[in-house]
Design a protein around this motif. Sequence first.
Motif, PDB file in Angstrom:
ATOM      1  N   ASP A 143     -68.911  50.892 -21.914  1.00 57.60           N
ATOM      2  CA  ASP A 143     -69.109  50.356 -23.264  1.00 57.60           C
ATOM      3  C   ASP A 143     -67.791  49.927 -23.893  1.00 57.60           C
ATOM      4  OD1 ASP A 143     -71.852  50.474 -23.548  1.00 57.60           O
ATOM      5  OD2 ASP A 143     -71.879  52.469 -24.429  1.00 57.60           O
ATOM      6  N   TRP A 144     -66.750  50.671 -23.594  1.00 56.56           N
ATOM      7  CA  TRP A 144     -65.451  50.485 -24.234  1.00 56.56           C
ATOM      8  C   TRP A 144     -64.708  49.264 -23.696  1.00 56.56           C
ATOM      9  CZ3 TRP A 144     -60.963  54.260 -22.687  1.00 56.56           C
ATOM     10  CH2 TRP A 144     -59.764  53.844 -23.279  1.00 56.56           C
ATOM     11  N   TYR A 153     -74.888  48.100 -25.958  1.00 56.59           N
ATOM     12  CA  TYR A 153     -74.344  49.414 -25.655  1.00 56.59           C
ATOM     13  C   TYR A 153     -75.452  50.291 -25.074  1.00 56.59           C
ATOM     14  CZ  TYR A 153     -70.829  47.539 -28.822  1.00 56.59           C
ATOM     15  OH  TYR A 153     -69.898  46.732 -29.414  1.00 56.59           O
ATOM     16  N   GLU A 173     -71.362  54.530 -28.997  1.00 59.03           N
ATOM     17  CA  GLU A 173     -70.871  54.974 -27.697  1.00 59.03           C
ATOM     18  C   GLU A 173     -71.183  56.452 -27.475  1.00 59.03           C
ATOM     19  OE1 GLU A 173     -66.756  53.976 -27.325  1.00 59.03           O
ATOM     20  OE2 GLU A 173     -67.079  51.843 -27.716  1.00 59.03           O
TER      21      GLU A 173
END
Length: 533
Positions: A143-144, A153, A173
């Motif tokens: 996700d990051w 996400y 997240e």
Amino acid sequence: MRKHSKIPKIKYPLSLLFPVAILFALALEPFGFASAGFVCIFLLLYFIKTLTKQNDIIHTLLATVVFSSLVTLTSFHWIWNAIRNISGQGIMISSLLFLVYALVSFYKIGIIFFGSVFLNRYRTVKDSHFLLLGIPSLFLISDWICPMVFPVYWGDLFRNNILWRQMARCGVEVLGFVSVFSVSLLYLMILKSEKGFKVYTKFLFPIFCFFCINLYFLSEPIPQGPTIHLSLIQPNTKYAKRETQENQEWMTKTIQSVYDIGLEAIRNTPKPIDLLVMPESAIPFLGTLDSKDSNSTYSKSFVDVTESLVRIGNAPLVFNELVSDEGSRNSLTLLHPLSMVSERRYKQILLPFGEYLPGEKNFPWLRSLFPETSRHIPGKLTEALGFQTKTGERVTFSPLICYEVLYPDLLRQTMQQSPSEFILNLTNDSWFESQTETMQHAGAGRLRSIESGRPVVRVAVTGLTTAYDPWGREMMGELQTFQKAVGYLDLPTVNKDRTTLYIQFGPSPWRIMAVFLLFFVFFRSPRPILTTK
């Protein structure tokens, strides 16, 4: 006696990605089955385990491409309409562009697949460490570090369960991490546990704790601000291509149509309006900012419409316009009554291929593929906008234009820069011509409301026009899409000093934790024992 796994083996694991992609789609709007999201992750865990046993880079790459394609075809099939409309190409070229996009659009799954294979190739990782620490961390890291054209996400798979989604107070997240961690506990319980409830307790207790945390967030009191009355206008203006701009008859009818529905909203209001809101692209191409620029979008008719509605309604008006200010700008404008002063906020995150062409300087031929793509330039972070209500109170809101609602980091920066009492999102989904897309786009606003602890009001040109409270619950009946409509909303605002864990700390602590857990799993696991014949 040899123990047998309680999870049956599948002869062709790659085929498992087909039901996984279908479950992924069922977890998102318009279905919104959070249970499908949990089963989707469960099957992904099983597939990841088979990948680590095969330990083959080519197979892992193939799985990444197949999963990306299947998810795009099942969940985000509406992107084809956008490609066709923006490119202006025929069915064959549009389909080819869509397939190329599908191959790489969800490449973030590769971080999880390759990361899992790497861990197990160089270390002998215990099942508990791998499933509970390694894989959830890889989900969060994907996700990051993976920018996407349309950000999705892992936490989005669970945004339709009112209790479970409250973990988004810590960020989407974290919602994804906790969800994968919980599914991993269930996976271990089935894989390793023996019969008897007492043995299950150690697996179920952490999940029970997560439910308790979510229940606390759901019951958390939130300091209220003044309640304001909004009139939300949905003019159902169809998307307009560049040649339409020269069509005076079409533009005149559009301006008149927007004006008429604005008058209807004012005349039929059940109580005095505190804020009148029009969506993005209600009147396309034009603006109210007078400029000597040769590319000026200034329109006297647009000025007359907006000022007339403000005078008749005796209320401030929020609308979208295209202005020329050191370049083409997508603007959210607030026009105040009495003074007739306008305040503008420019869109900061632009839609690739819609509002600008990535790489156009180096590859100018891209413009021939996407002739409808605009040449907008982004704005900068600014203060919240404020207006005075009928009761004399001052209320502020944070503006988000269309695509920006997909980015939690932008919302956090906006709140830290200038806290406000609610969030206003003007949007235009007409280019996609899809009920699925507009519902998925609106669903992102649900999580932004939870992350920020503030209501999110979404006003869309063709729908879906709706609003979410700070727990992500809908606050008004959804206006039917693809038709003219007016919605009235009594909006309880939130004290601007209100904050959440996500606004305070952001995603950094959880990202650091994920990286630390991966290092822990890697360096605390022994190297595989090499055997020779």
